[in-house]
Motif scaffolding. Structure first.
Motif, PDB file in Angstrom:
ATOM      1  N   ASP A  11       0.776  -1.193   0.138  1.00 14.02           N
ATOM      2  CA  ASP A  11      -0.083  -0.005  -0.277  1.00 14.02           C
ATOM      3  C   ASP A  11       0.939   1.422  -0.093  1.00 14.02           C
ATOM      4  OD1 ASP A  11      -2.094  -1.894   0.329  1.00 14.02           O
ATOM      5  OD2 ASP A  11      -2.692  -1.241   2.114  1.00 14.02           O
ATOM      6  N   ASP A  13       1.225   4.538   0.555  1.00 15.90           N
ATOM      7  CA  ASP A  13       0.479   5.582   0.794  1.00 15.90           C
ATOM      8  C   ASP A  13       1.206   6.900   0.801  1.00 15.90           C
ATOM      9  OD1 ASP A  13      -1.494   3.623   1.419  1.00 15.90           O
ATOM     10  OD2 ASP A  13      -0.936   3.781   3.644  1.00 15.90           O
ATOM     11  N   HIS A  83      -6.442   2.644  -4.274  1.00 14.13           N
ATOM     12  CA  HIS A  83      -6.445   2.770  -2.974  1.00 14.13           C
ATOM     13  C   HIS A  83      -6.961   4.027  -2.600  1.00 14.13           C
ATOM     14  CE1 HIS A  83      -4.978   1.375   0.984  1.00 14.13           C
ATOM     15  NE2 HIS A  83      -4.087   2.234   1.039  1.00 14.13           N
ATOM     16  N   HIS A  87      -7.030   8.770   0.695  1.00 14.26           N
ATOM     17  CA  HIS A  87      -6.852   8.005   1.677  1.00 14.26           C
ATOM     18  C   HIS A  87      -7.815   7.927   3.027  1.00 14.26           C
ATOM     19  CE1 HIS A  87      -4.639   4.998   4.430  1.00 14.26           C
ATOM     20  NE2 HIS A  87      -4.283   4.480   3.354  1.00 14.26           N
ATOM     21  N   HIS A 235       3.974  -1.685   3.755  1.00 18.34           N
ATOM     22  CA  HIS A 235       3.731  -0.091   3.333  1.00 18.34           C
ATOM     23  C   HIS A 235       5.359   0.229   3.259  1.00 18.34           C
ATOM     24  CE1 HIS A 235       0.270  -0.939   5.439  1.00 18.34           C
ATOM     25  NE2 HIS A 235      -0.614   0.112   4.868  1.00 18.34           N
TER      26      HIS A 235
HETATM   27 ZN   LIG Z   1      -3.204   2.756   3.043  1.00 18.07          ZN
END
Ligand SMILES: [Zn+2]
Length: 282
Positions: A11, A13, A83, A87, A235
Motif C-alpha cells: 500500500d 500511501d 487505494h 486515503h 507499506h
Molecule cells: Zn493505505
C-alpha cells in the motif's frame, strides 16, 4: 500436488495517510516521504532480485504527487491497484464522495497503465455499505479489504442488513471477488509506532518474531488446503527500514524454499474464477 500462492502487496500511501488523519505538519509529511524517496528503490531492487511480481495499491494523492516513482513501479511489471484518492476510508465518506474518489484516482491509473484498476483496497480497511455496488459499477474485478477467510478468495456480498438488536440478514453474493486480508499479516500494526490523539499504538515489534508468524501462516496453508492464497500487506515507509527489509528478504527466501508461487493479485483472481467455474460445472 498443491498450489500455494503468495501475493505480496504494497500500500503505497506516501503522504496521503498522514494528511487524511489531519497530520500535515513537516514531521509526519517527512515520515511519509521516506516511502517514495528511500524505501521504494530498495523494495523494487529486492523484488527484482527474487523475480517476485507484486501488487501495489496506490492512492490518487500518491499517483499525482509522485508520478515518476509510480511509473517505475508499473514499468517493473507490478500490478497497479486502486487505494482511494485521499486515503480516507469509504466508511467515512458519503456515497458521492466515495464514487468521486474512485473516478478521480482511476483516471490517473488509466494514464499510467492504459486501463482502469482491476483491484481495489480500501484505505484503513473499512468499506462502506455502498462499496461493493460502486466497485462493480466502475468495472472492478476484485476487492482486497475484508477478512471473512484466510486462504480462499470468495464472492463479496451486497445488501446485508446488520442491526444492533436483530439477527443479521445476509445479502446475495455478487461477481466481485474478495481477496481476503488480515491485520496479522499487515506490517503496520506490528511495526509502526503511532500516537493518535491520546492513544498510543506501540508497534516496533521484533522482526524475527513477525517473520516466524508470517511464515507459519504459509506453512499452515500448505497443510490445510490444496489450493490457496496468502496475502501479505506492506507499506514502503514501514517495511523499507533496515531490519524490516532484511525480514522481507528472509521471508521471500523461506517462502520460495517451501514451494510458494509468487503471483500478482489480478492474475490470482483470474485463476480463482477459472477454478470456481470449473468446480461449479462438476
Ligand atoms: Zn493505505
Amino acid at each position: 500436488m498443491g498450489r500455494h500462492i503468495v501475493c505480496i502487496t504494497f500500500d503505497f500511501d506516501a503522504l496521503s495517510g498522514w494528511i487524511a488523519r489531519g497530520m500535515a505538519t513537516p514531521t509526519p509529511i517527512s515520515r511519509g516521504e521516506f516511502g517514495p524517496n528511500v524505501a521504494l528503490p530498495r523494495i523494487l531492487a529486492l523484488l527484482r532480485k527474487y523475480d517476485v511480481p507484486a501488487s501495489w495499491f496506490i492512492p490518487g494523492h500518491t499517483l499525482e504527487t509522485y508520478p515518476e516513482q509510480c511509473r517505475q513501479v508499473c514499468a517493473a511489471g507490478h500490478e497497479i491497484g486502486h487505494h482511494g484518492w485521499t486515503h480516507r476510508p469509504p466508511a467515512s465518506l458519503s456515497r458521492e464522495q466515495e464514487e468521486g474518489e474512485l473516478v478521480r484516482a482511476n483516471e490517473q491509473i488509466r494514464k499510467l497503465t492504459g486501463r482502469g484498476a482491476r483491484g481495489y483496497r480500501s484505505p484503513a480497511w473499512d468499506l462502506s455499505p455502498h462499496s461493493v455496488e460502486l466497485l462493480l459499477q466502475h468495472g472492478f474485478v476484485y476487492d482486497s479489504s475484508m477478512m471473512g477467510d484466510d486462504y480462499t478468495p470468495y464472492y463479496a456480498r451486497q445488501g446485508d442488513v446488520i442491526e444492533l438488536e436483530q439477527p443479521a440478514k445476509f445479502g446475495r453474493a455478487t461477481p466481485l471477488v474478495e481477496m481476503p486480508i488480515s491485520w496479522s499479516t499487515d506490517d503496520s500494526p506490528h511495526f509502526e509506532f503511532m500516537r493518535l490523539g491520546s492513544t498510543i499504538r506501540p508497534g516496533l515489534m521484533n522482526a524475527d518474531g513477525v517473520l516466524e508468524n508470517w511464515l507459519n501462516d504459509f506453512l499452515y496453508m500448505r497443510k490445510c488446503v490444496k489450493w490457496g492464497v496468502l496475502t501479505y500487506t506492506c507499506h514502503p515507509f514501514i517495511s523499507g527500514r533496515g531490519h524490516r527489509i532484511m525480514m522481507l528478504e528472509n521471508l521471500i527466501r523461506k517462502l520460495r524454499d517451501n514451494g510458494a508461487v509468487f503471483q500478482r493479485m489480478d492474475e490470482t483472481v483470474e485463476e480463482f474464477k477459472r477454478r470456481s467455474k470449473a468446480n461449479s460445472q462438476r
